[in-house]
Design a protein around this motif. Sequence first.
Motif, PDB file in Angstrom:
ATOM      1  N   GLU A 186      -1.944 -10.242  -5.465  1.00 42.99           N
ATOM      2  CA  GLU A 186      -2.060  -8.781  -5.387  1.00 42.99           C
ATOM      3  C   GLU A 186      -2.840  -8.350  -4.151  1.00 42.99           C
ATOM      4  OE1 GLU A 186      -3.140  -6.803  -9.011  1.00 42.99           O
ATOM      5  OE2 GLU A 186      -3.878  -5.039  -7.937  1.00 42.99           O
ATOM      6  N   GLU A 187      -3.926  -9.056  -3.869  1.00 42.48           N
ATOM      7  CA  GLU A 187      -4.720  -8.693  -2.683  1.00 42.48           C
ATOM      8  C   GLU A 187      -3.904  -8.877  -1.405  1.00 42.48           C
ATOM      9  OE1 GLU A 187      -9.148  -9.836  -4.442  1.00 42.48           O
ATOM     10  OE2 GLU A 187      -7.888 -11.387  -3.518  1.00 42.48           O
ATOM     11  N   ARG A 188      -3.135  -9.954  -1.389  1.00 38.94           N
ATOM     12  CA  ARG A 188      -2.332 -10.215  -0.182  1.00 38.94           C
ATOM     13  C   ARG A 188      -1.204  -9.174  -0.051  1.00 38.94           C
ATOM     14  NH1 ARG A 188      -1.206 -16.561  -0.840  1.00 38.94           N
ATOM     15  NH2 ARG A 188      -0.175 -16.375   1.192  1.00 38.94           N
ATOM     16  N   VAL A 189      -0.596  -8.812  -1.166  1.00 42.57           N
ATOM     17  CA  VAL A 189       0.459  -7.779  -1.126  1.00 42.57           C
ATOM     18  C   VAL A 189      -0.136  -6.460  -0.623  1.00 42.57           C
ATOM     19  CG1 VAL A 189       1.920  -6.311  -2.601  1.00 42.57           C
ATOM     20  CG2 VAL A 189       1.981  -8.802  -2.859  1.00 42.57           C
ATOM     21  N   LYS A 190      -1.316  -6.134  -1.121  1.00 41.63           N
ATOM     22  CA  LYS A 190      -1.947  -4.874  -0.694  1.00 41.63           C
ATOM     23  C   LYS A 190      -2.316  -4.929   0.789  1.00 41.63           C
ATOM     24  CE  LYS A 190      -3.798  -3.273  -5.121  1.00 41.63           C
ATOM     25  NZ  LYS A 190      -5.013  -3.114  -5.945  1.00 41.63           N
ATOM     26  N   ALA A 191      -2.770  -6.080   1.246  1.00 40.70           N
ATOM     27  CA  ALA A 191      -3.160  -6.205   2.658  1.00 40.70           C
ATOM     28  C   ALA A 191      -1.942  -6.014   3.570  1.00 40.70           C
ATOM     29  CB  ALA A 191      -3.808  -7.575   2.895  1.00 40.70           C
ATOM     30  N   VAL A 192      -0.829  -6.647   3.194  1.00 43.00           N
ATOM     31  CA  VAL A 192       0.391  -6.507   4.007  1.00 43.00           C
ATOM     32  C   VAL A 192       0.860  -5.054   3.976  1.00 43.00           C
ATOM     33  CG1 VAL A 192       2.842  -7.115   4.137  1.00 43.00           C
ATOM     34  CG2 VAL A 192       1.115  -8.903   3.764  1.00 43.00           C
ATOM     35  N   THR A 193       0.865  -4.492   2.785  1.00 41.64           N
ATOM     36  CA  THR A 193       1.322  -3.108   2.625  1.00 41.64           C
ATOM     37  C   THR A 193       0.459  -2.159   3.467  1.00 41.64           C
ATOM     38  OG1 THR A 193       1.996  -3.633   0.375  1.00 41.64           O
ATOM     39  CG2 THR A 193       1.809  -1.297   0.925  1.00 41.64           C
ATOM     40  N   ALA A 194      -0.842  -2.381   3.437  1.00 41.04           N
ATOM     41  CA  ALA A 194      -1.753  -1.525   4.203  1.00 41.04           C
ATOM     42  C   ALA A 194      -1.472  -1.639   5.694  1.00 41.04           C
ATOM     43  CB  ALA A 194      -3.202  -1.933   3.905  1.00 41.04           C
TER      44      ALA A 194
END
Lengths: 85, 427
Positions: free
Chosen positions: A5-13
Motif C-alpha cells: 500500500e505504501e509503495r502504491v501510494k508513493a507511485v501514485t503521488a
Amino acid sequence: MATIEERVKAVTARILKLDPGQIKAEHSFTVDLGAESVQSIELVAMFEEEFGIEMDEDAALSVETVDKAVEFIAEVCRQQGVDVN
Amino acid sequence: MRLILLDSPDEVRGNFYPLALSRPLWGLRCGFTSLGEKLIVRVGASDVAYFVPDYMADAYRAKARRPVNDSSVLEGDDLLIVDPRVKADSFDVAANGPSEVGLDEKGSVLYARVAKADLAKLPTDDIGKFIAAAKAKLPNVRSALPTWQYIWDLVLANAEQITADFAAAGRNGIEGTVEQPTAIRGSKKDVYIAPGVTVHPMVVIDADSGPVYIDEDAEIHPFSRIEGPCYIGKRSVLLGAKCRKGNSIGPFCRIGGEVEESIMQGYSNKYHGGFLGHAYVGEWVNLGALTANSDLKNDYSTVSVMLDGRRPIDTGSAKVGSLIGDHAKTSIGTLLNTGSYVGAMALIMATGKPLPKFIPSFAWFVEGIVTKGFGKGKLYETAKMAMERRNCQWSEVEQAMWNAVFEMTAPMRNEAIKRGRRAMLAR
C-alpha cells in the motif's frame, strides 16, 4: 520494508503530483485523485516497474481505487512469484 | 492453366511492412489496382489460387473468394506459380509451355511454370516442398524480371503506374454528373468520370500533366483540385482536397487537406487539413486534423526508413513520406518525420513535436513515449467500431490474424516500451 500500500501510494503521488499523505485507501484514482486517462496509463506502467510485474492492461485499468489496486497488485505478485513481503 | 500467387518468405515480406502485416504482398496497391490484379490480367488467368503465410490464411480466405493455402490446387492442371514481387508490366513469361523455374540472381524463385505432365515428379502436399522440388528437378533459367523491393517502391512508381493503368483501361469522358462551374484543364481525353460520380461546382480537374480517373460513385466536394496522374477509388469522397499529382486513393476513403504522390489502400480517412506526401496509408486508418508528414529532408539528402525499428535503410530517394499500417490512428496535430514507420493498430497522441521515426504496431504513443496504453483489446473495440461504420464486419478470423501480428511484432514493441519506461522514470 514498505508495504504494497505504501509503495502504491508513493507511485501514485509521484505520477499525479500529490502528497502521499493525502492519498487514502478508498480514494478513486479518477474521481478523488484526478487521474486522467493518460495518467492511468502511466500509473499502470509505473506499478509494473515498481513491483517488477506484468499486468493485463484491461484488468489493471479497470481497477478504480487505491485499495483495489493494492489487492490487484498483491495477487499479480503472487501469481508471478514476486516476493513483496 | 492455373495461376498461383505464392507470397514471399517472412524476411522478404518484412520489406513491405507495416502494410504487409495484414495482407499478402499482391494485396498492395500501385496505380489503379493491386499487384495481384495486375498479374492476373497480365497472365490472362481465370483460374487463380493463393498461398499466404499461415497466420493470415483464414482471414484472407474469408475475403479472397478463391482457394487459399489449398494444396489440392497443385494437382490437375498446368501451373504458373509467381512471386508477387514480380512487376506485372514486365512479366513476359508465356503462361503455357514446358516446365521452367525462373530464378533471380540470388537463386530465389520468381516463377515456376510446371507442365501438368511433370506434376507427378513433385510432392503436392506442401507448397514449400513443391517449390523446392521444382527448383531441384525442373530446368532452371536465370531471370532478370524486375521486382518490387520495398514498400516505398510502390509509392515512387505510383504516378507512372496510374498513367499506364489509365491507358490500359482505355476509358475517357464523363459518365457521371459534373455540376457547373467546374474546370477541366488539359485534354478531356485524359479524364474519365465514371457513372455515379458527382463532381460538385467549383472543382478543378487538372489533367495537364497526367490523366485523372474518378471511379464509380465517388464524390468530389467544392474547392477540390485534382491533379493528374490521379486515381480516385469507388465511393471515396474528396472534401475540398488539394489532391496533388500521383495519388491513388482506394475505395471508401475521405480525403481533405493536401495529399501528394501517396497511396491510400482504402477505407481510410484523412478528413481534415494537413499534408500527406509520398506516403502509403493502409486500411481503416484515421489521420486526425492537422496530421502532417514530412517527405523531404531540409538538406535534400536521401530518406532512410527503419522497417524493423533498428536498422535504417537508405531508400535512395529524396522523397519518402510515412508508411502507415492498417487501423493506425493519429490525434490532431500529429507531426510525422520524413520516412516514418507507423505500425498497424498503433495509436498516436501527439505531443507537438515530430514523432520518432519508428512507432511499433499496437503501440500507444502517449506523452512522447511508446506505452502499452489500454492494450490491444481496446484497439480491437475501436477497429470493430470503425468497420461497422462502413458496414464491414470485424470477424473472429480477423482477430486471430491480428493476435498473430501482435505476437510477431512484440519484440520491437517491448523494446520501445522499455525505452519509454526509462524516459518515464527519468521525468
